[in-house]
Design a protein around this motif. Structure first.
Motif, PDB file in Angstrom:
ATOM      1  N   UNK A 232     -27.484 -15.814  -5.851  1.00 44.14           N
ATOM      2  CA  UNK A 232     -27.576 -15.213  -7.188  1.00 44.14           C
ATOM      3  C   UNK A 232     -27.542 -16.330  -8.233  1.00 44.14           C
ATOM      4  N   UNK A 233     -27.949 -16.030  -9.475  1.00 43.61           N
ATOM      5  CA  UNK A 233     -27.862 -17.059 -10.517  1.00 43.61           C
ATOM      6  C   UNK A 233     -26.401 -17.469 -10.721  1.00 43.61           C
ATOM      7  N   UNK A 234     -26.191 -18.666 -11.248  1.00 48.59           N
ATOM      8  CA  UNK A 234     -24.834 -19.130 -11.554  1.00 48.59           C
ATOM      9  C   UNK A 234     -24.212 -18.199 -12.592  1.00 48.59           C
TER      10      UNK A 234
ATOM     11  N   UNK B  68     -19.425 -22.950  -3.071  1.00 55.45           N
ATOM     12  CA  UNK B  68     -19.867 -23.839  -4.157  1.00 55.45           C
ATOM     13  C   UNK B  68     -21.249 -24.428  -3.903  1.00 55.45           C
ATOM     14  N   UNK B  69     -21.725 -24.325  -2.669  1.00 56.53           N
ATOM     15  CA  UNK B  69     -23.070 -24.842  -2.362  1.00 56.53           C
ATOM     16  C   UNK B  69     -23.691 -23.976  -1.284  1.00 56.53           C
ATOM     17  N   UNK B  70     -24.966 -24.197  -1.035  1.00 51.71           N
ATOM     18  CA  UNK B  70     -25.653 -23.393  -0.015  1.00 51.71           C
ATOM     19  C   UNK B  70     -25.102 -23.748   1.367  1.00 51.71           C
TER      20      UNK B  70
ATOM     21  N   UNK C  78     -28.476  -8.598 -11.324  1.00 53.96           N
ATOM     22  CA  UNK C  78     -27.850  -9.221 -10.146  1.00 53.96           C
ATOM     23  C   UNK C  78     -27.740  -8.231  -8.989  1.00 53.96           C
ATOM     24  N   UNK C  79     -27.437  -6.963  -9.295  1.00 52.43           N
ATOM     25  CA  UNK C  79     -27.384  -5.970  -8.200  1.00 52.43           C
ATOM     26  C   UNK C  79     -28.761  -5.825  -7.552  1.00 52.43           C
ATOM     27  N   UNK C  80     -29.807  -5.848  -8.398  1.00 53.93           N
ATOM     28  CA  UNK C  80     -31.178  -5.759  -7.858  1.00 53.93           C
ATOM     29  C   UNK C  80     -31.484  -6.949  -6.954  1.00 53.93           C
ATOM     30  N   UNK C  81     -31.110  -8.151  -7.419  1.00 51.37           N
ATOM     31  CA  UNK C  81     -31.350  -9.361  -6.614  1.00 51.37           C
ATOM     32  C   UNK C  81     -30.573  -9.295  -5.295  1.00 51.37           C
TER      33      UNK C  81
ATOM     34  N   UNK D 239     -15.398  -9.534  -5.255  1.00 53.44           N
ATOM     35  CA  UNK D 239     -16.037 -10.855  -5.108  1.00 53.44           C
ATOM     36  C   UNK D 239     -16.748 -11.212  -6.408  1.00 53.44           C
ATOM     37  N   UNK D 240     -16.992 -12.515  -6.601  1.00 48.69           N
ATOM     38  CA  UNK D 240     -17.774 -12.927  -7.765  1.00 48.69           C
ATOM     39  C   UNK D 240     -19.237 -12.559  -7.523  1.00 48.69           C
ATOM     40  N   UNK D 241     -19.914 -12.161  -8.597  1.00 46.99           N
ATOM     41  CA  UNK D 241     -21.334 -11.770  -8.456  1.00 46.99           C
ATOM     42  C   UNK D 241     -22.220 -12.923  -8.944  1.00 46.99           C
ATOM     43  N   UNK D 242     -21.996 -14.106  -8.384  1.00 50.14           N
ATOM     44  CA  UNK D 242     -22.819 -15.248  -8.805  1.00 50.14           C
ATOM     45  C   UNK D 242     -22.867 -16.310  -7.712  1.00 50.14           C
ATOM     46  N   UNK D 243     -23.852 -17.162  -7.822  1.00 44.66           N
ATOM     47  CA  UNK D 243     -23.944 -18.330  -6.939  1.00 44.66           C
ATOM     48  C   UNK D 243     -24.270 -17.965  -5.495  1.00 44.66           C
ATOM     49  N   UNK D 244     -23.717 -18.772  -4.570  1.00 44.31           N
ATOM     50  CA  UNK D 244     -24.008 -18.599  -3.139  1.00 44.31           C
ATOM     51  C   UNK D 244     -22.982 -17.656  -2.522  1.00 44.31           C
TER      52      UNK D 244
END
Ligand code: NAD
Ligand code: MLT
Length: 543
Positions: free
Chosen positions: A530-532, A505-507, A336-339, A452-457
C-alpha cells in the motif's frame, strides 16, 4: 505549475484572474484546428472552452496530462462526456452566468416575432412604408408553453408573466407545486402541452431524450398559427419539420438562435422559410453574461487545480475545498481498501463489490468514497490512469457491479468503512477505521478482528494459533534484515484459526517468504503493498 489552455474567446476579467493566480500558466490561443487543439492539450492540465471548440473523442483520447475541462457557458454538448469520463477528466460548466441574458434574448425573439420587427425593418430599409403587411399579434392574454423549467425556462416564464401571458410548463423533473409557486401550470405530458399554447419555447439540454422533441407529429398537433422559439440548442426543434410547417402556414412564425449546424449551410431549408427571425447564437452574447461566465470559469478551474474543489461538475459529485479537507482521510481509506482487496483476490475474476458505511463515515459523501475504493480496486487492471472520475465507468464496462449502503449506527467504531469483493474464487472482505483524525487502521480482515496499519508493506499469514510462532517470524525476518514495525493478530479462540498482519519497513525478500511458509502451523502467506502513510492520493491534484 498548472497550464490552462483557452481555445475560445474568454472575456478579460476571467483571463486576469488566471494570469494573476500563482501556480497557473495561461496558454490563450483561439482559432486552432482540431489537430492543433489535440497537440496543445498534451501539455495542458486544464482547458477552458466556449461553444467554438468541439472536444471530440479523437481529441480527448490518450490525453494523459489533461485533468479538467471547463465550459464557460451552460451546454456541454460540444464535449464528448463518455470519452472525457473514461479518460478520467472532470468536466464542469458555469450554469448561472448567462441565464438572465439568454432569458432576455428569448423574450426579445418572441416580441420581435409577434411584431415582425426584423421584416419591417428590412422592408423600410428597402425604401417601403408597408403598415398593413406587418400587422402583429399582442402577447398579453396569450398562452406560452415553456418546455424545460430549469434556470432559463423559469426566468423566461417570470418575464412572460410580466407581459401578462398565461404560462403552461413541461419538465419531467419539476413538481406541480413548485411550478405553481412560479405561476406556471405544469402539464405532465409533452403531447398535451403542444396542444395548449399560442407560443412555445424550449429550454432543455440537447440529449437523446430531447433531440427532435418538437417534431413533425407534435407540430401537427399544435394550434394553427402557433409560434415557436428555440434559444436552447439546435435540433430540439426538428429543423426540416419546422421549415415545412412554416411554408404550409400551420406555424405562423418561428424565432431561432441555435441550429443543428452552426453556422447553417447556405442552402439550409430554414433560410428559405417564411416568417422566421434568426440570430447567430446570441443568447449569451452580452457584456454582462460573458464577463460572468469568464470569471466563473476562471474561478472554478483555479479552485479545482489549486484547492481540489469540484464545482458544477457534470461527471463527478461536487465538493468544496473545506469538504475535501474533511473527506481526504475517507477517500484515502476507500482507495487503500480497494488496493488491498485487489491484491488479496490475486487473479480471481471480480464480479461485484459492496461497501458498507457506518457511523461518521455514513454522514460523508459516500459516493465519492466508493469511487475512491473503485479506483483502488481497478488500479491493477490494465488501464493506465484509473482515477476517481473514471473508475466506476471502467468497472461497469467490465461488468463489475459496485453497490453501497449506509448505517448511522456506530457499532464497535465511531466510523467504519467495510468492503467486500465477490469473485469467482469466493469473497474477500476488509474493514477500516480512522483513529484520531488521520490514522488509518485495518480493523477487520475476512472474519477476523485485528488492528493493523493500513500502509506500506503488509505481510499476512493465516495459521493455527500456537506458542512460538511470533518468535519464529521475528527470527526469520531478523535473519533477512526486514524490520517488523507492527504486528496485529486476529483470532476467535486460542489455539484456533488465526490471521496475523505484519507491517514491515521494507519489502520481504522471496527467501524470507519461502522460509515463513515452512512453519507447520502456517497455512497461507500473502503480501500486499500500500502507499506509505500520508502519501497523497494519486488522482488528487493538490495532494
Ligand atoms: P438547466 O439545466 O437549468 O435546465 C434544463 C431543464 O431541462 C431542467 O429543468 C431539466 O429538468 C429539463 N429537461 C431535461 N430533459 C427534459 C425533457 N426531456 N423535457 C423537458 N424538460 C427537460 O439549463 P439552462 O441553464 O436553463 O439551459 C437550458 C438550455 O439553454 C440548454 O440547452 C443550454 O445549453 C441552452 N443555452 C443556450 C444559450 C444561448 O446562447 N442560446 C445560452 C445559455 C444556455
Ligand atoms: C451556453 O450553452 O452557455 C450557450 O450556448 C452560450 C455560449 O456559450 O455561447
Amino acid at each position: 505549475m498548472f497550464r490552462v489552455l483557452i481555445t475560445d474567446n474568454l472575456a478579460p476579467a476571467g483571463l486576469k484572474i488566471l494570469q494573476e493566480t500563482p501556480g497557473i500558466e495561461v496558454d490563450n490561443r483561439s482559432k486552432l484546428t482540431p489537430a492543433e487543439v489535440r497537440e496543445a492539450l498534451k501539455t495542458a492540465d486544464g482547458i477552458i472552452i466556449r461553444s467554438g471548440t468541439e472536444l471530440t473523442p479523437e481529441l480527448l483520447e490518450g490525453q494523459q496530462r489533461l485533468k479538467v475541462i471547463v465550459r464557460a457557458g451552460v451546454g456541454v454538448d460540444n464535449i464528448n462526456l463518455p470519452t472525457a469520463t473514461r479518460e478520467g477528466i472532470v468536466v464542469m460548466n458555469t450554469p448561472t452566468g448567462n441565464t438572465t441574458s439568454t432569458a432576455e434574448h428569448t423574450v426579445t425573439m418572441m416580441m420581435a416575432l409577434s411584431r415582425n420587427v426584423a421584416a419591417a425593418d428590412a422592408s423600410m430599409k428597402a425604401g417601403k412604408w408597408d403598415r398593413n403587411k406587418f400587422k402583429g399579434t399582442q402577447l398579453a392574454g396569450k398562452t406560452l408553453a415553456v418546455v424545460g423549467l430549469g434556470r432559463i425556462g423559469l426566468a423566461v416564464a417570470k418575464r412572460a408573466i410580466g407581459l401578462e401571458m398565461n404560462i403552461v410548463g413541461y419538465d419531467p423533473f419539476m413538481s406541480a407545486e413548485r411550478a405553481a409557486e412560479h405561476g406556471i401550470e405544469l402539464i405532465r405530458d409533452v403531447d398535451e402541452i403542444v396542444t395548449r399554447c399560442d407560443y412555445i419555447t424550449v429550454h432543455t439540454p440537447l440529449d437523446d431524450g430531447t433531440r427532435g422533441l418538437i417534431n413533425a407529429e407534435r407540430i401537427a398537433k399544435m394550434r394553427k398559427g402557433v409560434r415557436i422559439i428555440n434559444c436552447a440548442r439546435g435540433g430540439i426543434v426538428d429543423e426540416t419539420a419546422l421549415a415545412d410547417a412554416l411554408k404550409s402556414g400551420h406555424v405562423a412564425g418561428a424565432a431561432l438562435d441555435v441550429f443543428v449546424e452552426e453556422p447553417p449551410s447556405a442552402d439550409h431549408p430554414l433560410l428559405k422559410a417564411p416568417n422566421l427571425v434568426l440570430t447567430p447564437h446570441l443568447g449569451a452574447s452580452t457584456e454582462e453574461a460573458q464577463e460572468a461566465v469568464s470569471v466563473e470559469a476562471a474561478e472554478i478551474i483555479v479552485g479545482f487545480l489549486i484547492r481540489s474543489e469540484v464545482r458544477h461538475a457534470v461527471n463527478l459529485i461536487p465538493i468544496s475545498g473545506a469538504e475535501m479537507a474533511d473527506m481526504k482521510p475517507y477517500l484515502d481509506i476507500g482507495y487503500r481498501l480497494g488496493l488491498l482487496l485487489s491484491q488479496l483476490k490475486k487473479s480471481a475474476h471480480v464480479k461485484s463489490a459492496r461497501l458498507l458505511y457506518r457511523g461518521d463515515a455514513a454522514t460523508k459523501k459516500t459516493k465519492l468514497i466508493t469511487a475512491a475504493f473503485t479506483s483502488g480496486l481497478m488500479a491493477s487492471a490494465d488501464d493506465s490512469g484509473v482515477n476517481i472520475v473514471n473508475a466506476e465507468m471502467l468497472a461497469r464496462e467490465r461488468g463489475i457491479e459496485i453497490t453501497e449502503s449506509s448505517s448511522s449506527e456506530r457499532g464497535d467504531f465511531s466510523t467504519l468503512v467495510s468492503a467486500t469483493v465477490v469473485t469467482d474464487a469466493g469473497e474477500f472482505s476488509a474493514a477500516s477505521t480512522i483513529f484520531g483524525n488521520q490514522f488509518l487502521r485495518l480493523v477487520k480482515l475476512g472474519d477476523f478482528h485485528l488492528d493493523a496499519y493500513l500502509d506500506g508493506h503488509l505481510l499476512m499469514y493465516h495459521h493455527i494459533d500456537a506458542p512460538g510462532l511470533i518468535g519464529f517470524m521475528g527470527t526469520v525476518f531478523g535473519k533477512h534484515n526486514v524490520n517488523i514495525a507492527h504486528l496485529a493478530l486476529g483470532r476467535k479462540v486460542a489455539g484456533g484459526q488465526a490471521v496475523a498482519v505484519l507491517n514491515l519497513d521494507g519489502a520481504p525478500t522471496p527467501e524470507s517468504l519461502a522460509e515463513v511458509s515452512t512453519h507447520d502451523k502456517v497455512t497461507a502467506v500473502e503480501t500486499v503493498q500500500l502507499p506509505a502513510a500520508g502519501a497523497p492520493l494519486p488522482w488528487l491534484i493538490s495532494g
